[in-house]
Design a protein around this motif. Sequence first.
Motif, PDB file in Angstrom:
ATOM      1  N   GLY A   1       0.849  -1.024  -0.094  1.00  0.00           N
ATOM      2  CA  GLY A   1       0.031   0.188   0.090  1.00  0.00           C
ATOM      3  C   GLY A   1       0.950   1.222  -0.238  1.00  0.00           C
ATOM      4  N   MET A   2       1.405   1.471  -1.005  1.00  0.00           N
ATOM      5  CA  MET A   2       2.557   2.624  -1.180  1.00  0.00           C
ATOM      6  C   MET A   2       1.724   3.948  -1.081  1.00  0.00           C
ATOM      7  N   THR A   3       2.362   4.594  -0.028  1.00  0.00           N
ATOM      8  CA  THR A   3       1.791   6.164   0.258  1.00  0.00           C
ATOM      9  C   THR A   3       2.828   6.976  -0.387  1.00  0.00           C
ATOM     10  N   ASN A   4       2.492   8.218  -0.829  1.00  0.00           N
ATOM     11  CA  ASN A   4       3.359   9.150  -0.922  1.00  0.00           C
ATOM     12  C   ASN A   4       4.729   8.753  -1.818  1.00  0.00           C
ATOM     13  N   PRO A   5       4.507   7.885  -2.922  1.00  0.00           N
ATOM     14  CA  PRO A   5       5.691   7.372  -3.468  1.00  0.00           C
ATOM     15  C   PRO A   5       6.915   8.362  -4.081  1.00  0.00           C
ATOM     16  N   PRO A   6       6.503   9.540  -4.374  1.00  0.00           N
ATOM     17  CA  PRO A   6       7.624  10.417  -4.652  1.00  0.00           C
ATOM     18  C   PRO A   6       8.466  10.822  -3.468  1.00  0.00           C
ATOM     19  N   ALA A   7       8.165  10.853  -2.312  1.00  0.00           N
ATOM     20  CA  ALA A   7       8.934  10.992  -1.101  1.00  0.00           C
ATOM     21  C   ALA A   7      10.011   9.892  -0.873  1.00  0.00           C
ATOM     22  N   GLN A   8       9.761   8.799  -1.522  1.00  0.00           N
ATOM     23  CA  GLN A   8      10.683   7.548  -1.445  1.00  0.00           C
ATOM     24  C   GLN A   8      11.927   7.950  -2.482  1.00  0.00           C
ATOM     25  N   MET A   9      11.730   8.850  -3.452  1.00  0.00           N
ATOM     26  CA  MET A   9      12.901   9.191  -4.271  1.00  0.00           C
ATOM     27  C   MET A   9      13.240  10.680  -4.408  1.00  0.00           C
ATOM     28  N   PRO A  10      13.441  11.241  -3.038  1.00  0.00           N
ATOM     29  CA  PRO A  10      13.156  12.683  -3.008  1.00  0.00           C
ATOM     30  C   PRO A  10      14.147  13.491  -3.602  1.00  0.00           C
ATOM     31  N   THR A  11      15.380  13.274  -3.958  1.00  0.00           N
ATOM     32  CA  THR A  11      16.300  14.018  -4.818  1.00  0.00           C
ATOM     33  C   THR A  11      15.561  14.494  -6.175  1.00  0.00           C
ATOM     34  N   HIS A  12      15.299  13.394  -7.105  1.00  0.00           N
ATOM     35  CA  HIS A  12      14.863  13.793  -8.242  1.00  0.00           C
ATOM     36  C   HIS A  12      13.271  14.352  -8.255  1.00  0.00           C
ATOM     37  N   ALA A  13      12.702  13.974  -7.276  1.00  0.00           N
ATOM     38  CA  ALA A  13      11.111  14.312  -7.199  1.00  0.00           C
ATOM     39  C   ALA A  13      11.294  15.636  -7.091  1.00  0.00           C
ATOM     40  N   SER A  14      12.317  16.148  -6.015  1.00  0.00           N
ATOM     41  CA  SER A  14      12.350  17.552  -5.533  1.00  0.00           C
ATOM     42  C   SER A  14      12.823  18.610  -6.800  1.00  0.00           C
ATOM     43  N   PHE A  15      13.724  17.862  -7.635  1.00  0.00           N
ATOM     44  CA  PHE A  15      14.381  18.353  -8.933  1.00  0.00           C
ATOM     45  C   PHE A  15      13.573  18.609  -9.688  1.00  0.00           C
ATOM     46  N   LEU A  16      12.621  17.821  -9.898  1.00  0.00           N
ATOM     47  CA  LEU A  16      11.541  18.180 -10.884  1.00  0.00           C
ATOM     48  C   LEU A  16      10.390  19.123 -10.538  1.00  0.00           C
ATOM     49  N   TYR A  17      10.032  18.706  -9.278  1.00  0.00           N
ATOM     50  CA  TYR A  17       8.998  19.867  -8.574  1.00  0.00           C
ATOM     51  C   TYR A  17       9.285  21.142  -8.405  1.00  0.00           C
ATOM     52  N   SER A  18      10.637  21.411  -8.182  1.00  0.00           N
ATOM     53  CA  SER A  18      11.311  22.681  -8.043  1.00  0.00           C
ATOM     54  C   SER A  18      11.276  23.427  -9.406  1.00  0.00           C
ATOM     55  N   ARG A  19      11.572  22.817 -10.513  1.00  0.00           N
ATOM     56  CA  ARG A  19      11.538  23.246 -11.866  1.00  0.00           C
ATOM     57  C   ARG A  19      10.034  23.488 -12.103  1.00  0.00           C
ATOM     58  N   ASN A  20       9.318  22.813 -11.844  1.00  0.00           N
ATOM     59  CA  ASN A  20       7.619  23.010 -11.972  1.00  0.00           C
ATOM     60  C   ASN A  20       7.380  24.452 -11.323  1.00  0.00           C
ATOM     61  N   ILE A  21       7.769  24.769 -10.201  1.00  0.00           N
ATOM     62  CA  ILE A  21       7.340  25.737  -9.284  1.00  0.00           C
ATOM     63  C   ILE A  21       8.091  26.913  -9.884  1.00  0.00           C
ATOM     64  N   ALA A  22       9.284  26.656 -10.372  1.00  0.00           N
ATOM     65  CA  ALA A  22      10.136  27.994 -11.100  1.00  0.00           C
ATOM     66  C   ALA A  22       9.347  28.428 -12.264  1.00  0.00           C
ATOM     67  N   ASN A  23       8.778  27.619 -13.013  1.00  0.00           N
ATOM     68  CA  ASN A  23       8.015  27.880 -14.252  1.00  0.00           C
ATOM     69  C   ASN A  23       6.982  28.656 -13.921  1.00  0.00           C
ATOM     70  N   PHE A  24       6.057  28.024 -12.955  1.00  0.00           N
ATOM     71  CA  PHE A  24       5.179  28.852 -12.357  1.00  0.00           C
ATOM     72  C   PHE A  24       5.354  30.197 -11.981  1.00  0.00           C
ATOM     73  N   LEU A  25       6.469  30.231 -11.153  1.00  0.00           N
ATOM     74  CA  LEU A  25       6.880  31.494 -10.643  1.00  0.00           C
ATOM     75  C   LEU A  25       7.250  32.584 -11.859  1.00  0.00           C
ATOM     76  N   ALA A  26       7.492  32.182 -12.652  1.00  0.00           N
ATOM     77  CA  ALA A  26       7.820  32.829 -14.240  1.00  0.00           C
ATOM     78  C   ALA A  26       6.650  33.564 -14.918  1.00  0.00           C
ATOM     79  N   LEU A  27       5.721  32.953 -14.181  1.00  0.00           N
ATOM     80  CA  LEU A  27       4.424  33.532 -14.805  1.00  0.00           C
ATOM     81  C   LEU A  27       3.852  34.803 -13.881  1.00  0.00           C
ATOM     82  N   VAL A  28       3.945  34.632 -12.682  1.00  0.00           N
ATOM     83  CA  VAL A  28       3.400  35.532 -11.733  1.00  0.00           C
ATOM     84  C   VAL A  28       4.391  36.353 -11.213  1.00  0.00           C
ATOM     85  N   VAL A  29       5.704  36.200 -11.391  1.00  0.00           N
ATOM     86  CA  VAL A  29       6.521  37.381 -11.059  1.00  0.00           C
ATOM     87  C   VAL A  29       7.383  37.670 -12.421  1.00  0.00           C
TER      88      VAL A  29
END
Length: 424
Positions: free
Chosen positions: A336-364
């Motif tokens: 019963g796998m919960t929050n699978p991305p938290a089991q591979m946090p380096t690249h999950a954060s790497f990708l998520y962080s870029r998603n956030i930065a691209n969103f920020l480029a839209l509002v800042v």
Amino acid sequence: MAAASDTRTPVGCERPTFAALLAPVKLAVCTETRPGETRVAIVPDVAAKLASSGIEVAIQAGAGAAARFPDAAYERAGASVLPDAAAVLAGAAMVAGVQPPSVEEVAELPEGVSVVSFLQPGQVPEIVQALAAKKATAYSLDLLPRITRAQSMDALSSQATVSGYRAGLSAAEHLAKFFPMFMTAAGTVPPAKVLVMGAGVAGLQAIATARRLGAVVKAYDVRAAAKEEVKSLGANFVELGLESQEGSGGYAREQSAEYQAKQQELLAAEVIASDVVITTAQIPGRKAPVLVTRAMVEQMANGAVIVDIAADTGGNCELTVAGENIVTDNGVTVVGMTNPPAQMPTHASFLYSRNIANFLALVVKEGELTPDFDDEIVIGTCVVRAGQVIDKTAPAAPPPPPPSAAPSNEPGDQGEHSDGEGGS
Ligand code: NAD
């Protein structure tokens, strides 16, 4: 009427440009506090890139540690590493997170701050209300419209990619057999038979991972459109001859009880014949559909493995216990796998962080926080605008009042919007 209090205004300069008076936008990143969460919203190299676009990152000491990003890396990237959440949040214009903040955490936010995170507003309405009470503006990346222009910000997809990969690996780890075929002097080992149920972003990644490991893979989805994608990865598509259940935005719609019963009946033989079943089926904002029943599991072979990455939303297997690996009396492991991305946090954060930065480029833009609420990505993700809750399930705006009624120029009115995307 003139503002005599601004001592920074040079004498004789009656109209200083607004931008000239602005400091960089301060983006606060606190340590994720939800149990089991190991990701961080901004990684060091993204912090460095943000600095060049007028966004100064302040991060809580240790926030990146679980994802293997030490404080020193943030310091080298030009971010301010501060000892606690209070110091990070002081004077912040924006806050970036992974999980929704708790009500207590919202209480600590500066008034009027903007927040970008997964907020799951349909599941935690009290957080939305708390953000509104703070006069915050909040953007929920789980509501991002799935349009081409938004792909670089699509955190659901980036994290689902990690989930699918983790599911494939977990299945291989739990199976007491090889995934690939082996022809050895001692004898030939047949390849593992893997069935993937739900062929969205996570399911397709699970298929690709199982294929890379050498398994023979079949996959099933209620959306007819998934068939070509499954086949393009070298897997076989399981045809049940049922009507496609495609809903709005490319997602599956909720299926009737009769449909689910028929589906279970037709899928049983496929499930029972598999060494591994990976389930990823989701319906946005709803409990996950049950695809694998107790009766099916009871007929699976000793040693078979089910990896259920829909565990967080109720599970696709009747026996799934979220966060636990159980072994049934007949020897089937159900993960019963919960929050699978938290089991591979380096690249999950790497990708998520870029998603956030691209969103920020839209509002800042040019160092100023200037969101355009006419942009479908901005309004599509916005759940609270300057303290006003935006109802994502509301029908289209009512017609304007008849000419006899007093006109209303309430500034908050413009924040109300129904984009037809539905709630989370
Ligand atoms: P999801 O996580 O909501 O669901 C996972 C999968 O479960 C889906 O493919 C869904 O059809 C399937 N499913 C639901 N009920 C099922 C059942 N009873 N049996 C079997 N399968 C069932 O979906 P997702 O992965 O986020 O993606 C959904 C769609 O969005 C896909 O078509 C994907 O290609 C599309 N998408 C588009 C973009 C874009 O930018 N255009 C980006 C990402 C995803």
